[in-house]
Each structure stands twice: as structure tokens, then as C-alpha cells.
Design a protein around this motif. Structure first.
Motif, mmCIF file in Angstrom:
data_model
loop_
_atom_site.group_PDB
_atom_site.id
_atom_site.type_symbol
_atom_site.label_atom_id
_atom_site.label_comp_id
_atom_site.label_asym_id
_atom_site.label_seq_id
_atom_site.Cartn_x
_atom_site.Cartn_y
_atom_site.Cartn_z
ATOM 1 N N GLY A 160 0.803 -1.220 0.000
ATOM 2 C CA GLY A 160 0.000 0.000 0.000
ATOM 3 C C GLY A 160 0.838 1.273 0.000
ATOM 4 O O GLY A 160 2.011 1.276 0.360
ATOM 5 N N ALA A 161 0.191 2.352 -0.400
ATOM 6 C CA ALA A 161 0.864 3.639 -0.572
ATOM 7 C C ALA A 161 1.410 4.194 0.746
ATOM 8 O O ALA A 161 2.500 4.772 0.768
ATOM 9 C CB ALA A 161 -0.088 4.645 -1.215
ATOM 10 N N ALA A 162 0.684 4.037 1.836
ATOM 11 C CA ALA A 162 1.143 4.585 3.123
ATOM 12 C C ALA A 162 2.463 3.941 3.552
ATOM 13 O O ALA A 162 3.382 4.631 3.996
ATOM 14 C CB ALA A 162 0.074 4.392 4.197
ATOM 15 N N VAL A 163 2.574 2.628 3.397
ATOM 16 C CA VAL A 163 3.807 1.928 3.764
ATOM 17 C C VAL A 163 4.939 2.370 2.846
ATOM 18 O O VAL A 163 6.067 2.609 3.305
ATOM 19 C CB VAL A 163 3.604 0.396 3.711
ATOM 20 C CG1 VAL A 163 4.926 -0.342 3.840
ATOM 21 C CG2 VAL A 163 2.626 -0.047 4.784
ATOM 22 N N LEU A 164 4.660 2.492 1.568
ATOM 23 C CA LEU A 164 5.691 2.939 0.628
ATOM 24 C C LEU A 164 6.201 4.333 0.988
ATOM 25 O O LEU A 164 7.413 4.587 0.932
ATOM 26 C CB LEU A 164 5.162 2.906 -0.806
ATOM 27 C CG LEU A 164 4.913 1.498 -1.362
ATOM 28 C CD1 LEU A 164 4.123 1.571 -2.648
ATOM 29 C CD2 LEU A 164 6.229 0.759 -1.554
ATOM 30 N N ARG A 165 5.306 5.230 1.362
ATOM 31 C CA ARG A 165 5.730 6.585 1.777
ATOM 32 C C ARG A 165 6.652 6.510 2.995
ATOM 33 O O ARG A 165 7.686 7.170 3.050
ATOM 34 C CB ARG A 165 4.515 7.457 2.092
ATOM 35 C CG ARG A 165 3.845 8.041 0.869
ATOM 36 C CD ARG A 165 2.842 9.133 1.239
ATOM 37 N NE ARG A 165 1.821 8.707 2.186
ATOM 38 C CZ ARG A 165 0.659 8.149 1.857
ATOM 39 N NH1 ARG A 165 0.356 7.947 0.590
ATOM 40 N NH2 ARG A 165 -0.210 7.802 2.787
ATOM 41 N N GLU A 166 6.272 5.700 3.967
ATOM 42 C CA GLU A 166 7.115 5.535 5.162
ATOM 43 C C GLU A 166 8.490 4.989 4.798
ATOM 44 O O GLU A 166 9.506 5.438 5.334
ATOM 45 C CB GLU A 166 6.441 4.587 6.156
ATOM 46 C CG GLU A 166 5.242 5.156 6.862
ATOM 47 C CD GLU A 166 4.558 4.106 7.736
ATOM 48 O OE1 GLU A 166 5.219 3.137 8.159
ATOM 49 O OE2 GLU A 166 3.353 4.259 7.984
ATOM 50 N N GLN A 167 8.510 4.022 3.903
ATOM 51 C CA GLN A 167 9.782 3.419 3.514
ATOM 52 C C GLN A 167 10.671 4.421 2.780
ATOM 53 O O GLN A 167 11.885 4.462 3.023
ATOM 54 C CB GLN A 167 9.544 2.178 2.659
ATOM 55 C CG GLN A 167 8.963 1.026 3.452
ATOM 56 C CD GLN A 167 8.671 -0.194 2.600
ATOM 57 O OE1 GLN A 167 8.689 -0.153 1.377
ATOM 58 N NE2 GLN A 167 8.382 -1.298 3.269
ATOM 59 N N ILE A 168 10.088 5.229 1.916
ATOM 60 C CA ILE A 168 10.868 6.251 1.214
ATOM 61 C C ILE A 168 11.492 7.208 2.226
ATOM 62 O O ILE A 168 12.654 7.604 2.091
ATOM 63 C CB ILE A 168 9.990 7.008 0.189
ATOM 64 C CG1 ILE A 168 9.691 6.097 -1.007
ATOM 65 C CG2 ILE A 168 10.671 8.299 -0.273
ATOM 66 C CD1 ILE A 168 8.672 6.670 -1.973
ATOM 67 N N GLN A 169 10.746 7.559 3.258
ATOM 68 C CA GLN A 169 11.262 8.465 4.283
ATOM 69 C C GLN A 169 12.407 7.833 5.082
ATOM 70 O O GLN A 169 13.296 8.531 5.556
ATOM 71 C CB GLN A 169 10.141 8.899 5.224
ATOM 72 C CG GLN A 169 9.136 9.803 4.547
ATOM 73 C CD GLN A 169 7.905 10.064 5.410
ATOM 74 O OE1 GLN A 169 7.626 9.340 6.354
ATOM 75 N NE2 GLN A 169 7.172 11.112 5.062
ATOM 76 N N LYS A 170 12.394 6.522 5.213
ATOM 77 C CA LYS A 170 13.449 5.822 5.959
ATOM 78 C C LYS A 170 14.714 5.595 5.144
ATOM 79 O O LYS A 170 15.778 5.365 5.724
ATOM 80 C CB LYS A 170 12.931 4.459 6.444
ATOM 81 C CG LYS A 170 11.909 4.548 7.542
ATOM 82 C CD LYS A 170 11.447 3.162 7.948
ATOM 83 C CE LYS A 170 10.360 3.240 9.003
ATOM 84 N NZ LYS A 170 9.866 1.902 9.362
ATOM 85 N N MET A 171 14.596 5.639 3.822
ATOM 86 C CA MET A 171 15.754 5.367 2.961
ATOM 87 C C MET A 171 16.880 6.340 3.276
ATOM 88 O O MET A 171 16.658 7.527 3.471
ATOM 89 C CB MET A 171 15.392 5.512 1.475
ATOM 90 C CG MET A 171 14.646 4.344 0.883
ATOM 91 S SD MET A 171 15.624 2.858 0.655
ATOM 92 C CE MET A 171 16.765 3.334 -0.620
ATOM 93 N N GLN A 172 18.093 5.802 3.325
ATOM 94 C CA GLN A 172 19.277 6.611 3.566
ATOM 95 C C GLN A 172 20.236 6.437 2.396
ATOM 96 O O GLN A 172 20.087 5.514 1.593
ATOM 97 C CB GLN A 172 19.908 6.189 4.882
ATOM 98 C CG GLN A 172 18.972 6.456 6.055
ATOM 99 C CD GLN A 172 19.635 6.224 7.381
ATOM 100 O OE1 GLN A 172 20.849 6.309 7.520
ATOM 101 N NE2 GLN A 172 18.824 5.933 8.393
ATOM 102 N N PRO A 173 21.234 7.293 2.299
ATOM 103 C CA PRO A 173 22.216 7.136 1.225
ATOM 104 C C PRO A 173 22.898 5.774 1.295
ATOM 105 O O PRO A 173 23.084 5.209 2.381
ATOM 106 C CB PRO A 173 23.216 8.270 1.479
ATOM 107 C CG PRO A 173 22.466 9.265 2.295
ATOM 108 C CD PRO A 173 21.492 8.466 3.119
#
Length: 176
Positions: free
Chosen positions: A137-150
Motif C-alpha cells: 500500500g501507498a502509506a507503507v511505501l511513503r514511510e519506507q521512502i522516508q526511511k531510505m538513507q544514502p
């Protein structure tokens, strides 16, 4: 144990292509013994055994994560005779990645790498996710994008875990 086993941690959001990439490696390198270990697959097995139904994120019980972790660890222990272990999970938390790399190093795995899947536009991830059998789902994907680091942060975590085990080994040798 294969002393030269290579463990590859995938790092990326859901629907970023981690599982597809892992499957491609098996086809691309048929001469290598490659084992893919995914927590999502283990979750599906646990869910099916408990519910006699197809997996559903909305019905998944987070309390089962400890059981999934135990199964993941056991699957890794049993796969140490392979040439390559692909740990095809999101691995978005560098601290947890550090812990997992230290644990693998304690089992004797010395060669580890990261396969990084850079964050893609949310709309593209949602499109891919909707085409998967078990969308997050979109909400989980948004959270994951926010957690991504370099990418470098994940390499640092991997190396820190390995170094911790090396220091412990040296300290125990000095103590004797």
C-alpha cells in the motif's frame, strides 16, 4: 560451511525490484549455488500454516515477527554451504543491518555486500506494488521512502557489524 560464502543484503523499498533482481541472479549465474532468503516468503508460510488462507498484510499479526526472525536465522544457518546468500528484504534500518551483519560474521561469514535499490518516485512504486500478489500500500511505501538513507550509510553499517565481531575475536584471543 562454505568458507567463501558471499552474503548479499538488498536495500530498498517494497516494489523496488529486490526479489526480481535476486531471481535474475540465479538465472544469470547457474554455476553458482545461490539461495534467496526473504522474510516476506517466511511470513507467507507462517500465515498459511496458521490460517489455511492466502497471505494478507491486513490480517498479518505483527506478534508473529519473532517467529519469522527465528525461521530466517534457521534458514541462514542451513544455507551456509551455498556460494551466495541473497537476503532479499528491505533492510532500511542501518542499525538492524549492522546487527544482522554482526550475527552473520559470528557464524563465520566474512564476505558481505549490499545491493542498493535507489528510491524511485512514489507513483512508480505504487503502480508496481498494485501489480504484486501482496501489495503493501501507498502509506507503507511513503514511510519506507522516508526511511531510505544514502547507500554509503548501509555500507558503513555492514562494515561496523563485521568489525565488531573481529574486535571481539581479537579481544578473546588477548584474554587467553
Amino acid at each position: 560451511m562454505n568458507a567463501d560464502v558471499l552474503a548479499i543484503f538488498t536495500v530498498g523499498t517494497s516494489a523496488s525490484g529486490k526479489s526480481s533482481w535476486a531471481q535474475t541472479q540465479c538465472t544469470r549465474y547457474p554455476e553458482l549455488k545461490i539461495r534467496i532468503i526473504e522474510r516476506d516468503r517466511l511470513r507467507q508460510e507462517v500465515f498459511a500454516a496458521d490460517n489455511r488462507a492466502d497471505f494478507s498484510w491486513s490480517q498479518w499479526d505483527p506478534a508473529k515477527e519473532e517467529q519469522v526472525q527465528r525461521l530466517w536465522e534457521e534458514a541462514l544457518r542451513q544455507a551456509l554451504d551455498q556460494d551466495v546468500l541473497i537476503l532479499a528484504d528491505t533492510h532500511l534500518d542501518p542499525k538492524r543491518l549492522e546487527e544482522e551483519s554482526a550475527w552473520l560474521a559470528s557464524l563465520g561469514v566474512r564476505d558481505m555486500a549490499i545491493q542498493y535499490f535507489a528510491s524511485e518516485p512514489l507513483v512508480e512504486l505504487i503502480r508496481r506494488d498494485q501489480g504484486r500478489p501482496h501489495p503493501v500500500g501507498a502509506a507503507v511505501l511513503r514511510e519506507q521512502i522516508q526511511k531510505m538513507q544514502p547507500e554509503e550509510r548501509y555500507w558503513e553499517a555492514l562494515e561496523a557489524g563485521q568489525q565488531r565481531i573481529l574486535r571481539q575475536s581479537k579481544d578473546s584471543v588477548k584474554a587467553t
